[in-house]
Design an enzyme around this catalytic site. Structure first.
Site, PDB file in Angstrom:
ATOM      1  N   THR A  49       0.775  -0.752  -0.347  1.00 49.50           N
ATOM      2  CA  THR A  49       0.283   0.143   0.119  1.00 49.50           C
ATOM      3  C   THR A  49       1.041   1.211  -0.033  1.00 49.50           C
ATOM      4  O   THR A  49       2.105   0.896   0.146  1.00 49.50           O
ATOM      5  CB  THR A  49      -1.002  -0.086   1.003  1.00 49.50           C
ATOM      6  OG1 THR A  49       0.054   0.628   2.684  1.00 49.50           O
ATOM      7  CG2 THR A  49      -1.410  -1.204   1.477  1.00 49.50           C
ATOM      8  N   CYS A  50      -0.098   2.360  -0.157  1.00 50.95           N
ATOM      9  CA  CYS A  50       1.451   3.815   0.213  1.00 50.95           C
ATOM     10  C   CYS A  50       1.616   3.555   1.185  1.00 50.95           C
ATOM     11  O   CYS A  50       2.691   4.732   1.342  1.00 50.95           O
ATOM     12  CB  CYS A  50      -0.213   4.750  -0.567  1.00 50.95           C
ATOM     13  SG  CYS A  50      -1.691   4.757   0.807  1.00 50.95           S
ATOM     14  N   GLU A 110      -7.868   2.142  11.522  1.00 51.10           N
ATOM     15  CA  GLU A 110      -8.795   2.729  10.213  1.00 51.10           C
ATOM     16  C   GLU A 110      -9.143   1.398   9.614  1.00 51.10           C
ATOM     17  O   GLU A 110      -7.976   0.483   9.355  1.00 51.10           O
ATOM     18  CB  GLU A 110      -7.550   3.936   9.015  1.00 51.10           C
ATOM     19  CG  GLU A 110      -6.318   3.210   8.974  1.00 51.10           C
ATOM     20  CD  GLU A 110      -5.963   2.221   7.916  1.00 51.10           C
ATOM     21  OE1 GLU A 110      -7.459   2.519   6.721  1.00 51.10           O
ATOM     22  OE2 GLU A 110      -5.820   1.907   7.279  1.00 51.10           O
TER      23      GLU A 110
END
Length: 416
Positions: A49-50, A110
């Site tokens: 992911t980023c 998150e």
């Protein structure tokens, strides 16, 4: 060798390095096949992911996985190794569970990361790099992440400005599905607000922006209507909720404009959320009856309270992850015991079959039945007790009382 997790994330490396070790979506399929090929078990999953890149391999050496990562991205060991973290066995299992539950995320709790982990797992299955152990691990992990979100408040409180703005609207209006929303601006924050609003049932949205083409591009995704800033006075009276976030140096919504809109609304209440710095909405709007104005500072205090709530929930979540990782490792060890039992039984049966065959041959040749049976019993006993006898002797000679006690217990010598 054991389950290994190698990773790099927002805590350990700069954006520049994270970009260099990331795997493009169109390359990750082949990358997982390549990584699986160097592992004895043929099992590997890559999460990219980023904010993180992580490699999970079963029955592998950590050094081999690190070497593969460096070679794949053509990076030096000196550039990558200081920024890597490594986990093995139960710690690797726990780390995956923590990541999937959002306990290791930039924003605590998150929810997006769980979807990203699931996508990585699906891609690994498509690449053929998931066997029974990794399948069990990831299925367990998804259950644990769900358990954590169900049994704790880790994801209940808003911790982003956009989410907090929408959460505030939900508290004021009984149902967002019947509200009309005016969004001012078309940047990243407003786009995120629009996504949260749509997820909460809002169907009527108007997006006002200085550049109409930018607003139109965003409206396509959310089924909204795009207008210019100059058209705001025409649409403001219809808005139950106004959320604004632009880079304008001067206020866009003045007290007079809002006051006029409220009169046309016959004083139906209007929620205005100004998340711009400097402000998009004049502070004096808060003095108007039926206008409820909140600024980014108001939201920030909510976010800080919610972060404290999430940190408290995270303590409970950590206990769940720790317990579930321990249970998974017990399952792994149970597989090892099954393999050992099967191997021991196979070995014993082979000894028995060999000696029985010899005895049958002797009987067929006219041997004395009593002597043949006695010889069979003696040889079978000697063969089966040979290895335990050697182990007992070695433990006694070395004064290893702990091993001696365990051997006696296994052999049933200490039964009352």
């Amino acid at each position: 060798m054991s389950l290994v997790a190698i990773g790099i994330n927002h805590k350990t490396a700069t954006v520049d390095l994270r970009e260099k070790v990331a795997f493009a979506p169109d390359k990750i399929h082949d990358a997982m096949k390549s990584l699986a090929a160097i592992t004895p078990s043929g099992e590997a999953v890559i999460i990219s992911t980023c904010n993180r890149t992580e490699l999970y391999c079963n029955n592998s050496e950590a050094a081999d996985v690190v070497a593969w990562l460096e070679e794949y991205h053509q990076l030096s060991h000196e550039a990558v190794e200081p920024c890597l973290y490594q986990y093995q066995g139960q710690e690797a299992v726990k780390h995956l569970m923590r990541v999937s539950a959002g306990l290791d995320s930039l924003i605590l709790g998150e929810p997006q990361i769980l979807g990203q982990v699931k996508q990585s797992f699906v891609k690994a299955k498509e690449a053929g790099s998931v066997g029974s152990t990794m399948d069990k691990l990831f299925q367990n992990t998804f259950s644990v992440a769900k358990k954590i979100r169900t049994e704790t408040e880790i994801g209940a409180a808003a911790v982003s400005v956009a989410f907090a703005a929408v959460s505030m609207a939900k508290h004021i209006f009984s149902s967002l599905s019947t509200t009309q929303v005016l969004l001012v601006g078309a940047g990243e924050t407003i786009e995120l607000v629009a996504r949260h609003l749509k997820d909460n049932g809002v169907s009527t949205m108007v997006v006002a922006n200085r550049t109409i083409s930018r607003a139109e591009a965003m409206c396509e995704e959310f089924g909204a209507t795009a207008i210019t800033l100059e058209q705001i006075p025409d649409f403001l009276p219809k808005a139950d909720i106004v959320i604004s976030s632009t880079a304008s140096p001067l206020p866009i919504l003045g007290k007079g404009m809002v006051e006029k809109a409220l009169k046309q609304r016959r004083h139906q209440p209007m929620l205005l959320v100004d998340i711009a710095v400097p402000r998009d909405i004049e502070a004096e709007v808060a003095d108007l009856d039926d206008a409820f104005l909140y600024t980014v500072d108001d939201l920030q205090s909510i976010i800080e309270q919610n972060m404290a709530s999430r940190r408290e929930a995270a303590e409970q979540a950590e206990l769940i992850a720790d317990d579930q990782a321990h249970q998974f490792m017990e399952w792994i060890r149970s597989l090892e015991s099954v393999d050992s039992i099967r191997e021991y039984r196979t070995q014993s049966m082979a000894i028995k079959d060999e000696l029985v065959e010899r005895a049958v041959n002797k009987l067929a040749q006219g041997g004395n039945c009593e002597q043949v049976l006695l010889e069979l019993a003696n040889k079978l006993t000697n063969k089966l007790i040979h290895a335990p006898t050697q182990a007992l002797t070695a433990a006694s000679r070395q004064g290893d009382l702990n091993s001696l006690g365990q051997l006696r217990a296994v052999l049933g010598l200490d039964k009352d």
